[in-house]
Design a protein around this motif. Structure first.
Motif, PDB file in Angstrom:
ATOM      1  N   SER A  57       0.854  -1.234  -0.090  1.00  0.00           N
ATOM      2  CA  SER A  57      -0.011  -0.009   0.014  1.00  0.00           C
ATOM      3  C   SER A  57       0.894   1.375   0.037  1.00  0.00           C
ATOM      4  CB  SER A  57      -0.910  -0.061   1.227  1.00  0.00           C
ATOM      5  OG  SER A  57      -1.348   1.277   1.427  1.00  0.00           O
ATOM      6  N   GLN A  58       0.560   2.115  -0.818  1.00  0.00           N
ATOM      7  CA  GLN A  58       1.175   3.590  -0.956  1.00  0.00           C
ATOM      8  C   GLN A  58       0.798   4.221   0.217  1.00  0.00           C
ATOM      9  OE1 GLN A  58       0.153   7.172  -3.231  1.00  0.00           O
ATOM     10  NE2 GLN A  58       2.067   6.600  -4.571  1.00  0.00           N
ATOM     11  N   THR A  59      -0.345   3.997   0.803  1.00  0.00           N
ATOM     12  CA  THR A  59      -0.672   4.787   2.361  1.00  0.00           C
ATOM     13  C   THR A  59       0.304   4.126   3.296  1.00  0.00           C
ATOM     14  OG1 THR A  59      -3.110   5.058   1.666  1.00  0.00           O
ATOM     15  CG2 THR A  59      -2.666   5.305   3.808  1.00  0.00           C
ATOM     16  N   ALA A  60       0.300   3.084   3.455  1.00  0.00           N
ATOM     17  CA  ALA A  60       1.356   2.436   4.276  1.00  0.00           C
ATOM     18  C   ALA A  60       2.847   2.810   4.472  1.00  0.00           C
ATOM     19  CB  ALA A  60       1.294   0.662   4.163  1.00  0.00           C
ATOM     20  N   PHE A  61       3.281   3.146   3.121  1.00  0.00           N
ATOM     21  CA  PHE A  61       4.448   3.695   2.664  1.00  0.00           C
ATOM     22  C   PHE A  61       4.573   4.769   3.375  1.00  0.00           C
ATOM     23  CE2 PHE A  61       6.617   6.289  -0.470  1.00  0.00           C
ATOM     24  CZ  PHE A  61       7.894   6.081   0.186  1.00  0.00           C
ATOM     25  N   VAL A  62       3.545   5.846   3.106  1.00  0.00           N
ATOM     26  CA  VAL A  62       3.587   7.328   3.561  1.00  0.00           C
ATOM     27  C   VAL A  62       3.328   7.346   4.955  1.00  0.00           C
ATOM     28  CG1 VAL A  62       2.367   9.634   3.602  1.00  0.00           C
ATOM     29  CG2 VAL A  62       2.573   8.289   1.406  1.00  0.00           C
ATOM     30  N   VAL A  63       2.520   6.651   5.631  1.00  0.00           N
ATOM     31  CA  VAL A  63       2.456   6.492   7.019  1.00  0.00           C
ATOM     32  C   VAL A  63       3.691   6.075   7.534  1.00  0.00           C
ATOM     33  CG1 VAL A  63       1.534   5.028   8.903  1.00  0.00           C
ATOM     34  CG2 VAL A  63      -0.087   5.864   7.279  1.00  0.00           C
ATOM     35  N   ALA A  64       4.243   4.865   7.315  1.00  0.00           N
ATOM     36  CA  ALA A  64       5.633   4.491   7.628  1.00  0.00           C
ATOM     37  C   ALA A  64       6.854   5.579   7.698  1.00  0.00           C
ATOM     38  CB  ALA A  64       6.298   3.358   7.097  1.00  0.00           C
ATOM     39  N   SER A  65       6.731   6.311   6.470  1.00  0.00           N
ATOM     40  CA  SER A  65       7.735   7.544   6.311  1.00  0.00           C
ATOM     41  C   SER A  65       7.508   8.706   7.221  1.00  0.00           C
ATOM     42  CB  SER A  65       7.743   8.029   4.821  1.00  0.00           C
ATOM     43  OG  SER A  65       7.947   6.868   3.975  1.00  0.00           O
ATOM     44  N   VAL A  66       6.328   9.086   7.428  1.00  0.00           N
ATOM     45  CA  VAL A  66       5.934  10.250   8.228  1.00  0.00           C
ATOM     46  C   VAL A  66       6.317   9.742   9.754  1.00  0.00           C
ATOM     47  CG1 VAL A  66       3.429   9.809   8.555  1.00  0.00           C
ATOM     48  CG2 VAL A  66       4.161  12.177   8.630  1.00  0.00           C
ATOM     49  N   ALA A  67       5.878   8.495  10.011  1.00  0.00           N
ATOM     50  CA  ALA A  67       6.323   8.151  11.400  1.00  0.00           C
ATOM     51  C   ALA A  67       7.613   8.205  11.550  1.00  0.00           C
ATOM     52  CB  ALA A  67       5.440   6.856  11.505  1.00  0.00           C
ATOM     53  N   ARG A  68       8.462   7.774  10.939  1.00  0.00           N
ATOM     54  CA  ARG A  68       9.861   7.915  11.040  1.00  0.00           C
ATOM     55  C   ARG A  68      10.421   9.268  11.186  1.00  0.00           C
ATOM     56  NH1 ARG A  68       8.432   2.952   9.573  1.00  0.00           N
ATOM     57  NH2 ARG A  68       9.798   1.133   9.882  1.00  0.00           N
ATOM     58  N   ALA A  69       9.945   9.959  10.344  1.00  0.00           N
ATOM     59  CA  ALA A  69      10.506  11.523  10.564  1.00  0.00           C
ATOM     60  C   ALA A  69       9.741  12.175  11.702  1.00  0.00           C
ATOM     61  CB  ALA A  69       9.643  12.224   9.290  1.00  0.00           C
ATOM     62  N   ALA A  70       8.623  11.935  12.177  1.00  0.00           N
ATOM     63  CA  ALA A  70       8.076  12.447  13.297  1.00  0.00           C
ATOM     64  C   ALA A  70       8.581  11.805  14.611  1.00  0.00           C
ATOM     65  CB  ALA A  70       6.650  11.975  13.399  1.00  0.00           C
ATOM     66  N   ALA A  71       9.181  10.812  14.636  1.00  0.00           N
ATOM     67  CA  ALA A  71       9.991  10.024  15.654  1.00  0.00           C
ATOM     68  C   ALA A  71      11.210  10.731  15.850  1.00  0.00           C
ATOM     69  CB  ALA A  71       9.984   8.540  15.405  1.00  0.00           C
ATOM     70  N   ALA A  72      11.898  11.379  14.564  1.00  0.00           N
ATOM     71  CA  ALA A  72      13.263  11.890  14.722  1.00  0.00           C
ATOM     72  C   ALA A  72      13.070  13.195  15.399  1.00  0.00           C
ATOM     73  CB  ALA A  72      13.917  11.824  13.456  1.00  0.00           C
TER      74      ALA A  72
END
Length: 263
Positions: A57-72
């Motif tokens: 899923s592209q949504t899952a890809f965006v979610v994973a990316s934003v989550a890692r950026a937000a964690a940083a």
């Protein structure tokens, strides 16, 4: 007036699920959003996502990316509690939208993908598709089905509920810390979406995707480009930290780091 054309109107009750949405919009009126309009070259990501059967899923890809950026950059999804103190999270729970069928027609429910900053794209994909197939797998869907009709009939219930979500640490653990929504389905091709903040201090609005020319190693090449809007509450974070978060988020999208195979 066209001869023979009936001129009538239909009056019916306002759907309870739409009342929930309008209450969420009102809940964000005190937030001061600053917006970042970005586009990201997702050609590499699209190739990797499509390389699986079924595609991830592209949504899952965006979610994973934003989550890692937000964690940083945890300051971008911080918020103030009842005492006015600043609360930051060491985890990232992402609330995203999943369209389901209801007796009142298609409706997008928020579903919380917990610990999205440390989960893989295929795992997030499987969870989203499970909720799509079986909405009862989502706590949000069960709440909408059981509580929303009654809550919308009792004056003041929805505003109180969203006030608790906005300020309570315990409630925020349940409803998520970051929001991801998509408006790309509204029109084909490129396009940016602008929505107000509701409960979350950080919201990512996924817009349209189109093929556009990009300069790669001195050559003009047609690439897949995704439009996104970042909305961040200026009450809790300044522009410089928000810009650093946006730069890392875009880099994660373009490198497809969350799905790239290890070297």
């Amino acid at each position: 007036m066209t001869a023979g054309r009936p001129r009538q109107v239909q009056v019916q009750p306002f759907p309870s699920n739409r009342r929930v949405v309008t209450a969420a919009m009102r809940a964000g009126r005190r937030r001061m959003p600053m917006y970042g309009l970005i586009d990201a070259d997702v050609t590499t990501a699209n190739r990797l996502l499509a390389g699986h059967d079924p595609p991830w899923s592209q949504t899952a890809f965006v979610v994973a990316s934003v989550a890692r950026a937000a964690a940083a950059h945890p300051e971008v999804h911080a918020y103030r509690n009842w005492r006015g103190q600043l609360v930051t999270h060491q985890h990232v729970d992402v609330a995203t939208m999943v369209e389901i069928s209801t007796p009142q027609g298609p409706f997008a429910i928020p579903h919380v993908l917990r610990d999205a900053d440390i989960r893989a794209v295929p795992e997030l994909t499987a969870e989203l598709r499970q909720v799509k197939r079986d909405p009862s797998a989502s706590l949000s869907s069960r709440w909408l089905e059981r509580a929303a009709p009654a809550a919308t009939r009792i004056p003041g219930t929805l505003p109180a509920m969203y006030a608790v979500m906005a300020r309570s640490v315990a409630a925020r653990q349940r409803v998520g810390t970051v929001a991801v929504t998509a408006v790309g389905m509204f029109a084909g091709g490129a396009g940016l979406g602008i929505t107000p903040l509701t409960v979350m201090s950080l919201e990512v609005i996924v817009g349209g995707m189109s093929q556009r020319p990009r300069v790669i190693d001195g050559q003009v090449i047609v690439r897949d480009v995704l439009d996104l809007t970042l909305a961040i509450d200026h009450n809790v974070v300044d522009g410089a930290p928000a810009a650093r978060f946006g730069a890392e988020f875009r880099a994660l999208l373009e490198s497809a780091a969350v799905i790239s195979p290890p070297n």
